[in-house]
Design a protein around this motif. Structure first.
Motif, PDB file in Angstrom:
ATOM      1  N   GLY A  27      58.030 -74.614  69.515  1.00 11.43           N
ATOM      2  CA  GLY A  27      58.661 -76.165  70.411  1.00 11.43           C
ATOM      3  C   GLY A  27      58.774 -77.251  69.275  1.00 11.43           C
ATOM      4  N   GLN A  28      57.112 -77.253  69.445  1.00 11.72           N
ATOM      5  CA  GLN A  28      57.104 -78.654  68.947  1.00 11.72           C
ATOM      6  C   GLN A  28      57.647 -78.865  67.248  1.00 11.72           C
ATOM      7  N   GLU A  29      58.750 -77.477  66.856  1.00  8.64           N
ATOM      8  CA  GLU A  29      59.444 -77.383  65.387  1.00  8.64           C
ATOM      9  C   GLU A  29      60.731 -77.962  66.002  1.00  8.64           C
ATOM     10  N   ASP A  30      61.096 -77.533  67.550  1.00  6.04           N
ATOM     11  CA  ASP A  30      62.588 -77.586  68.007  1.00  6.04           C
ATOM     12  C   ASP A  30      62.243 -78.867  68.385  1.00  6.04           C
ATOM     13  N   ARG A  31      61.652 -79.733  69.160  1.00  8.50           N
ATOM     14  CA  ARG A  31      61.755 -80.901  69.523  1.00  8.50           C
ATOM     15  C   ARG A  31      61.620 -82.383  68.054  1.00  8.50           C
TER      16      ARG A  31
ATOM     17  N   ALA B 144      61.544 -63.055  57.015  1.00  7.82           N
ATOM     18  CA  ALA B 144      59.841 -63.969  56.718  1.00  7.82           C
ATOM     19  C   ALA B 144      59.606 -63.901  58.036  1.00  7.82           C
ATOM     20  N   HIS B 145      58.181 -63.348  58.664  1.00  7.83           N
ATOM     21  CA  HIS B 145      57.777 -63.616  59.549  1.00  7.83           C
ATOM     22  C   HIS B 145      57.066 -65.310  60.014  1.00  7.83           C
ATOM     23  N   ASP B 146      57.157 -66.210  60.455  1.00  6.34           N
ATOM     24  CA  ASP B 146      56.777 -67.619  60.334  1.00  6.34           C
ATOM     25  C   ASP B 146      56.206 -68.292  61.857  1.00  6.34           C
ATOM     26  N   PRO B 147      55.225 -68.164  62.191  1.00  3.25           N
ATOM     27  CA  PRO B 147      54.984 -68.078  63.414  1.00  3.25           C
ATOM     28  C   PRO B 147      55.072 -69.178  63.809  1.00  3.25           C
ATOM     29  N   ALA B 148      54.578 -69.977  63.222  1.00  2.00           N
ATOM     30  CA  ALA B 148      54.820 -71.520  63.255  1.00  2.00           C
ATOM     31  C   ALA B 148      56.201 -72.542  63.332  1.00  2.00           C
ATOM     32  N   HIS B 149      56.885 -71.724  62.825  1.00  2.00           N
ATOM     33  CA  HIS B 149      58.915 -72.452  62.601  1.00  2.00           C
ATOM     34  C   HIS B 149      59.454 -71.567  62.898  1.00  2.00           C
ATOM     35  N   PRO B 150      60.716 -71.621  63.910  1.00  2.00           N
ATOM     36  CA  PRO B 150      62.013 -70.295  64.266  1.00  2.00           C
ATOM     37  C   PRO B 150      62.807 -69.975  62.860  1.00  2.00           C
TER      38      PRO B 150
END
Length: 426
Positions: free
Chosen positions: A282-286, A361-367
């Motif tokens: 959510g922070q990355e989307d914002r 690639a699975h990155d939990p911090a980035h979509p």
């Protein structure tokens, strides 16, 4: 007009092949099923993302839809702002509970006989502090606090060193309503970010990125990073992220740990990872929204692709670079020359490879990268002004001096030859 039943529209573009998406059908609640005439991928979006607003597409991203029935197969459902705040609060409570339970459990185990292996480790010089005591008892104790990053993040830039860069940072900060960071650091790797330690805030700008990005694309990157600073992502949320990452690394180093403290650490890691993933995304989307509003959707998408492309490319150059070769320039001049000589066909192939590998690639911090590109491309482009198409290196005062300075910090300066002169009388 695309295939039968699919009407194309310039409002949204496919993140994979950049073709115009077409509307297949519309649900009763205003959700559109979109299809790509080129790669035949399918997406879902609200009508606000499809219809123009004042002649421009509204900034709403399509959601991936892989089947033909309109069923959402994007993976994770959207989490609302209330749920995100609840998750962040529970994550902070879980962090405090981890330290309290681990310390209490370690003291209880010491009283019940755990002092025997701890004493043995002390006699073998394996235990020298509280962290070693907890580790001997099967738990994990680590630090999540950051210190002054002088030796890790690169030199501090002064306003006199790069006045145009500071002017761009000030302009983006005013647009976001955030106080400019106290420090701007020129770092070694192709990355940008914001770092907070104690009461200091620093913006990190990677020197290799300045050669790759244009001034407009760098403005998009600055908008993304300063949005993190404006909403406190570099302070409270960053501490939670460091806690999760530190706990993960500690458990990976002690993969064979057994006992109640190890079980408690694994439980906390599992729950914390579940809590933090939608918060971080959510922070990355914002932050992506801020970048698109400041620099335009197309420019922000282009900057995102270039950053994803240049990071593995710079690692390969770093692996092949020999600092002792007499004919090689410094590392950053070497990379700059390498980038200039890349054929356009190779760059296009590498961009496609980055987009293809991003799905796996699975990155939990980035979509996922295609989702972020679709989100950014739904925003209108900004009119170009003078200098937007120029390389971002023009914002630095003297590029060659900075390249040599960072090279010397990485590999050490040239050896000082002994003088042939002697003091009088020697």
């Amino acid at each position: 007009m695309g295939r039968a039943g699919v009407q194309t529209t310039p409002a949204l573009r496919c993140p994979d092949c950049a073709a115009d998406l077409g509307v297949v059908r519309e649900d009763g609640d205003g959700v559109l099923l979109l299809a790509c005439p080129g790669c035949r991928a399918r997406f879902r979006a609200t009508r606000a993302a499809h219809e123009p607003r004042d002649g421009r597409p509204a900034p709403t991203a399509p959601q991936a839809d892989s089947d033909g029935d309109g069923n959402d197969t994007a993976g994770q459902a959207t989490v609302g702002p209330v749920a995100l705040r609840w998750r962040a609060m529970v994550l902070r409570i879980l962090e405090h509970a981890y330290w309290t339970v681990t310390a209490t459990g370690a003291l209880a185990m010491l009283a019940l006989g755990g002092f025997v292996p701890v004493l043995g480790g002390w006699l073998r010089n394996e235990v020298s502090g509280w962290a070693d005591v907890v580790r001997t008892l099967g738990g994990s104790w680590f630090s999540v606090a950051t210190s002054d990053p002088d030796s890790d993040l690169g030199p501090v830039l002064g306003r006199v060193d790069a006045p145009l860069l500071f002017a761009s940072i000030d302009a983006v900060s005013r647009r976001l309503g955030v106080r400019p960071p106290g420090q701007v650091r020129l770092t070694y790797l192709p990355c940008c970010g914001v770092v907070a330690w104690k009461r200091s805030r620093a913006l990190i700008v990677g020197l290799p990125l300045l050669r790759v990005l244009t001034q407009a694309e760098l403005r998009a990157v600055l908008g993304h990073e300063l949005a993190h600073l404006a909403r406190g992502d570099a302070t409270r949320a960053a501490r939670s992220a460091r806690f999760v990452e530190g706990l993960r690394l500690a458990l990976e180093q002690r993969g064979d740990a057994r006992g109640p403290l190890a079980a408690w650490a694994r439980f906390c890691l599992r729950e914390a990872s579940w809590l933090i993933e939608p918060v971080a995304r959510g922070q990355e989307d914002r932050a992506d929204r801020s970048a698109a509003l400041i620099a335009g959707g197309g420019t922000a998408a282009s900057a995102l692709v270039k950053v994803a492309l240049v990071q593995p490319l710079f690692r390969e150059v770093l692996d092949c670079y020999d600092p002792d070769h007499p004919e090689y320039p410094n590392l950053y001049a070497f990379f700059r020359a390498f980038w200039f000589r890349l054929p356009p066909e190779s760059l296009s192939a590498m961009r496609l490879q980055v987009l293809a590998q991003a799905d796996h690639a699975h990155d939990p911090a980035h979509p996922p990268l295609p989702d972020r590109l679709a989100h950014l491309q739904s925003y209108p482009d900004m009119p170009c002004v003078n200098g937007d198409a120029q390389p971002a290196t023009t914002l630095l005062g003297d590029l060659e001096i900075f390249e040599q300075m960072l090279h010397n910090r990485l590999f050490g300066g040239p050896a000082v030859e002994p003088t042939v002169f002697h003091r009088a009388g020697s």
